[in-house]
Scaffold this motif. Structure first.
Motif, PDB file in Angstrom:
ATOM      1  N   HIS A  86       0.848  -1.187   0.000  1.00  0.00           N
ATOM      2  CA  HIS A  86       0.000   0.000   0.000  1.00  0.00           C
ATOM      3  C   HIS A  86       0.883   1.237   0.000  1.00  0.00           C
ATOM      4  CE1 HIS A  86       0.708   0.544   4.324  1.00  0.00           C
ATOM      5  NE2 HIS A  86       0.361  -0.715   4.507  1.00  0.00           N
ATOM      6  N   SER A  87       0.271   2.383  -0.260  1.00  0.00           N
ATOM      7  CA  SER A  87       1.021   3.602  -0.520  1.00  0.00           C
ATOM      8  C   SER A  87       1.841   4.065   0.676  1.00  0.00           C
ATOM      9  CB  SER A  87       0.070   4.710  -0.968  1.00  0.00           C
ATOM     10  OG  SER A  87      -0.900   4.977   0.032  1.00  0.00           O
ATOM     11  N   LEU A  88       1.368   3.813   1.892  1.00  0.00           N
ATOM     12  CA  LEU A  88       2.121   4.256   3.064  1.00  0.00           C
ATOM     13  C   LEU A  88       3.469   3.562   3.136  1.00  0.00           C
ATOM     14  CD1 LEU A  88      -0.715   4.268   5.743  1.00  0.00           C
ATOM     15  CD2 LEU A  88       0.338   6.261   4.665  1.00  0.00           C
ATOM     16  N   GLU A  89       3.471   2.244   2.952  1.00  0.00           N
ATOM     17  CA  GLU A  89       4.724   1.493   2.938  1.00  0.00           C
ATOM     18  C   GLU A  89       5.610   1.949   1.789  1.00  0.00           C
ATOM     19  OE1 GLU A  89       3.151  -2.867   4.530  1.00  0.00           O
ATOM     20  OE2 GLU A  89       3.247  -2.442   2.382  1.00  0.00           O
ATOM     21  N   PRO A 146       8.632   1.141  -9.539  1.00  0.00           N
ATOM     22  CA  PRO A 146       8.425  -0.181  -8.933  1.00  0.00           C
ATOM     23  C   PRO A 146       8.044  -1.232  -9.965  1.00  0.00           C
ATOM     24  CG  PRO A 146       6.572   1.273  -8.452  1.00  0.00           C
ATOM     25  CD  PRO A 146       7.630   2.129  -9.074  1.00  0.00           C
ATOM     26  N   ILE A 147       8.491  -2.443  -9.713  1.00  0.00           N
ATOM     27  CA  ILE A 147       8.119  -3.586 -10.546  1.00  0.00           C
ATOM     28  C   ILE A 147       6.773  -4.104 -10.058  1.00  0.00           C
ATOM     29  CG2 ILE A 147       8.764  -5.935 -11.214  1.00  0.00           C
ATOM     30  CD1 ILE A 147      11.707  -5.087 -10.667  1.00  0.00           C
ATOM     31  N   ARG A 148       5.839  -4.293 -10.971  1.00  0.00           N
ATOM     32  CA  ARG A 148       4.494  -4.740 -10.619  1.00  0.00           C
ATOM     33  C   ARG A 148       4.260  -6.154 -11.150  1.00  0.00           C
ATOM     34  NH1 ARG A 148       1.244  -0.305  -9.369  1.00  0.00           N
ATOM     35  NH2 ARG A 148      -0.128  -1.929  -8.520  1.00  0.00           N
ATOM     36  N   PRO A 149       3.343  -6.879 -10.536  1.00  0.00           N
ATOM     37  CA  PRO A 149       3.038  -8.230 -11.035  1.00  0.00           C
ATOM     38  C   PRO A 149       2.452  -8.181 -12.451  1.00  0.00           C
ATOM     39  CG  PRO A 149       2.117  -7.878  -8.844  1.00  0.00           C
ATOM     40  CD  PRO A 149       2.572  -6.548  -9.335  1.00  0.00           C
ATOM     41  N   ALA A 150       2.771  -9.199 -13.225  1.00  0.00           N
ATOM     42  CA  ALA A 150       2.195  -9.318 -14.553  1.00  0.00           C
ATOM     43  C   ALA A 150       0.710  -9.669 -14.438  1.00  0.00           C
ATOM     44  CB  ALA A 150       2.926 -10.397 -15.351  1.00  0.00           C
ATOM     45  N   ARG A 207      -2.243  -8.023  -6.561  1.00  0.00           N
ATOM     46  CA  ARG A 207      -2.547  -6.911  -7.471  1.00  0.00           C
ATOM     47  C   ARG A 207      -1.935  -5.580  -7.034  1.00  0.00           C
ATOM     48  NH1 ARG A 207      -7.058  -8.047  -4.528  1.00  0.00           N
ATOM     49  NH2 ARG A 207      -8.057  -6.338  -3.368  1.00  0.00           N
ATOM     50  N   SER A 208      -1.759  -5.364  -5.735  1.00  0.00           N
ATOM     51  CA  SER A 208      -1.229  -4.079  -5.276  1.00  0.00           C
ATOM     52  C   SER A 208       0.260  -4.127  -4.950  1.00  0.00           C
ATOM     53  CB  SER A 208      -2.004  -3.612  -4.041  1.00  0.00           C
ATOM     54  OG  SER A 208      -1.932  -4.581  -3.009  1.00  0.00           O
ATOM     55  N   ALA A 209       0.923  -5.239  -5.221  1.00  0.00           N
ATOM     56  CA  ALA A 209       2.329  -5.392  -4.855  1.00  0.00           C
ATOM     57  C   ALA A 209       3.242  -4.502  -5.699  1.00  0.00           C
ATOM     58  CB  ALA A 209       2.757  -6.844  -4.998  1.00  0.00           C
ATOM     59  N   LYS A 210       4.252  -3.939  -5.033  1.00  0.00           N
ATOM     60  CA  LYS A 210       5.279  -3.139  -5.710  1.00  0.00           C
ATOM     61  C   LYS A 210       6.637  -3.583  -5.196  1.00  0.00           C
ATOM     62  CE  LYS A 210       2.485   1.061  -6.223  1.00  0.00           C
ATOM     63  NZ  LYS A 210       2.397   2.511  -5.888  1.00  0.00           N
ATOM     64  N   LEU A 211       7.543  -3.864  -6.113  1.00  0.00           N
ATOM     65  CA  LEU A 211       8.885  -4.308  -5.769  1.00  0.00           C
ATOM     66  C   LEU A 211       9.897  -3.221  -6.110  1.00  0.00           C
ATOM     67  CD1 LEU A 211      11.054  -6.466  -5.013  1.00  0.00           C
ATOM     68  CD2 LEU A 211      10.903  -7.268  -7.393  1.00  0.00           C
ATOM     69  N   ARG A 212      10.662  -2.798  -5.101  1.00  0.00           N
ATOM     70  CA  ARG A 212      11.759  -1.849  -5.312  1.00  0.00           C
ATOM     71  C   ARG A 212      13.059  -2.519  -4.884  1.00  0.00           C
ATOM     72  NH1 ARG A 212       9.954   3.357  -6.434  1.00  0.00           N
ATOM     73  NH2 ARG A 212       7.758   3.733  -5.917  1.00  0.00           N
ATOM     74  N   VAL A 213      14.108  -2.313  -5.671  1.00  0.00           N
ATOM     75  CA  VAL A 213      15.388  -2.984  -5.445  1.00  0.00           C
ATOM     76  C   VAL A 213      16.506  -1.947  -5.494  1.00  0.00           C
ATOM     77  CG1 VAL A 213      16.921  -4.842  -6.191  1.00  0.00           C
ATOM     78  CG2 VAL A 213      14.445  -5.003  -6.637  1.00  0.00           C
ATOM     79  N   VAL A 214      17.452  -2.066  -4.557  1.00  0.00           N
ATOM     80  CA  VAL A 214      18.634  -1.209  -4.557  1.00  0.00           C
ATOM     81  C   VAL A 214      19.876  -2.067  -4.400  1.00  0.00           C
ATOM     82  CG1 VAL A 214      17.433   0.810  -3.632  1.00  0.00           C
ATOM     83  CG2 VAL A 214      18.496  -0.821  -2.055  1.00  0.00           C
ATOM     84  N   GLN A 215      21.005  -1.521  -4.833  1.00  0.00           N
ATOM     85  CA  GLN A 215      22.293  -2.193  -4.727  1.00  0.00           C
ATOM     86  C   GLN A 215      23.264  -1.310  -3.969  1.00  0.00           C
ATOM     87  OE1 GLN A 215      23.654  -3.899  -8.343  1.00  0.00           O
ATOM     88  NE2 GLN A 215      25.476  -4.805  -7.433  1.00  0.00           N
ATOM     89  N   LYS A 216      23.956  -1.877  -3.015  1.00  0.00           N
ATOM     90  CA  LYS A 216      24.902  -1.094  -2.213  1.00  0.00           C
ATOM     91  C   LYS A 216      26.125  -0.750  -3.052  1.00  0.00           C
ATOM     92  CE  LYS A 216      26.924  -0.859   2.389  1.00  0.00           C
ATOM     93  NZ  LYS A 216      26.972  -1.491   3.725  1.00  0.00           N
ATOM     94  N   LEU A 217      26.537   0.503  -2.989  1.00  0.00           N
ATOM     95  CA  LEU A 217      27.672   0.958  -3.775  1.00  0.00           C
ATOM     96  C   LEU A 217      28.975   0.402  -3.232  1.00  0.00           C
ATOM     97  CD1 LEU A 217      26.639   4.706  -4.189  1.00  0.00           C
ATOM     98  CD2 LEU A 217      26.515   2.895  -5.920  1.00  0.00           C
TER      99      LEU A 217
END
Length: 311
Positions: A242-245, A283-287, A298-308
């Protein structure tokens, strides 16, 4: 253990296995039934530590991951404490961390926990039932109307928060999930609800769950800890619902990926060096196929980061 397919399974595997040069150690801070951990171990990650605040998830995860033997360890606790738990494992830095936020299917489908309005159950909603903290029932029956309305609006974005809060105070005591859901539905009767829209009580239940478990505070504390725990080149993946997270994740990732240099002669303003790089800016969303197979995704969002490397 339910062998349901974890949300965004392939996308999570692709994101975390890309951490160069190799992914040996994984922390799944919200292991649940162990689905994501199972998929990642099967995909070649060497060993994993699964953490979950919900004690009832631990035996299920252990059973589902038993075939991996010493490669998988499961511990009950909060992902805020992941660094201390990693030290217990003898780990320094780790290669990959996953946080799959929010309530799990295991919790929603347990009629005794009060997370879902599909069942008539005590309004508990605590992830850690032994914590001794207030339950959703405690909040509903003790907070004044103004505080309840603020809670529903802030954590649930509930537009009818004042009317609902007033009705709750008038009808107290509220003893069960079904009683609360029916009350909210009556209050919102006649409001627009088109095809495919959520149940009228969804936002109220979400708000209570977030407040009971202090989820947003835990998330804000955990994200910098997770980044510190990663080795250079390691990756952190976060699934929000959800948007808060998602707002917290997006803001924190932006701050940690931005360098700040003080102007000449103004060193007192402080400087900050970027610690991470955004792997995906959106964000990456489900297909569509996944949403059709599992509507909860349906509302899932995936965000990914890589440590420098220089962080």
């Amino acid at each position: 253990m339910s062998r349901h397919i974890p949300i965004l399974e392939r996308e999570v595997i692709d994101a975390l296995r890309a951490a160069a040069p190799a992914v040996r150690r994984l922390i799944d801070g919200t292991v649940g039934g162990g689905g994501h951990t199972r998929a990642l171990l099967s995909a070649g990650i060497d060993e994993a530590l699964g953490i979950d605040l919900d004690a009832s998830a631990i035996p299920l995860a252990e059973s589902g991951l038993a075939e991996f033997g010493h490669r998988a360890r499961v511990i009950q606790g909060s992902y805020v404490d992941m660094a201390a738990m990693a030290r217990m494992m003898g780990w320094g830095q780790v290669d990959a961390i996953l946080l799959d936020l929010g309530v799990s299917s295991l919790q929603l489908d347990d009629p005794r926990r009060g997370f879902s309005f599909r069942f008539d159950a005590p309004l508990d909603m605590r992830f850690q039932a032994s914590s001794g903290g207030p339950t959703a029932q405690d909040l509903v029956n003790s907070l004044p109307a103004a505080a309840l309305a603020e809670l529903f609006y802030r954590y649930g974005d509930e537009r009818h928060s004042r009317r609902i809060a007033s009705a709750i105070v008038d009808q107290r005591p509220i003893a069960s999930s079904r009683q609360l859901a029916e009350l909210v539905t009556r209050v919102k009767a006649g409001t627009a609800r088109g095809a495919g829209q959520i149940h009228p009580a969804t936002r109220v239940f979400q708000a209570l769950r977030i407040a009971v478990n202090q989820e947003l505070d835990a998330l804000e504390r955990a994200l910098p800890i997770a980044v510190d725990l990663l080795r250079p080149g390691g990756r952190l993946a976060v699934i929000s619902f959800h948007s808060l997270e998602d707002r917290i994740v997006k803001r924190t990732f932006k701050e940690l990926s931005t360098s700040m240099t003080a102007p000449p002669g103004m060193a007192s303003l402080g400087e900050r060096r970027a610690q991470i790089n955004l792997v995906n800016r959106k964000p990456i969303r489900p297909a569509r196929a996944e949403i059709m197979a599992n509507p909860r995704s349906r509302s899932a969002k995936l965000r990914v980061v890589q440590k420098l490397e220089r962080a």
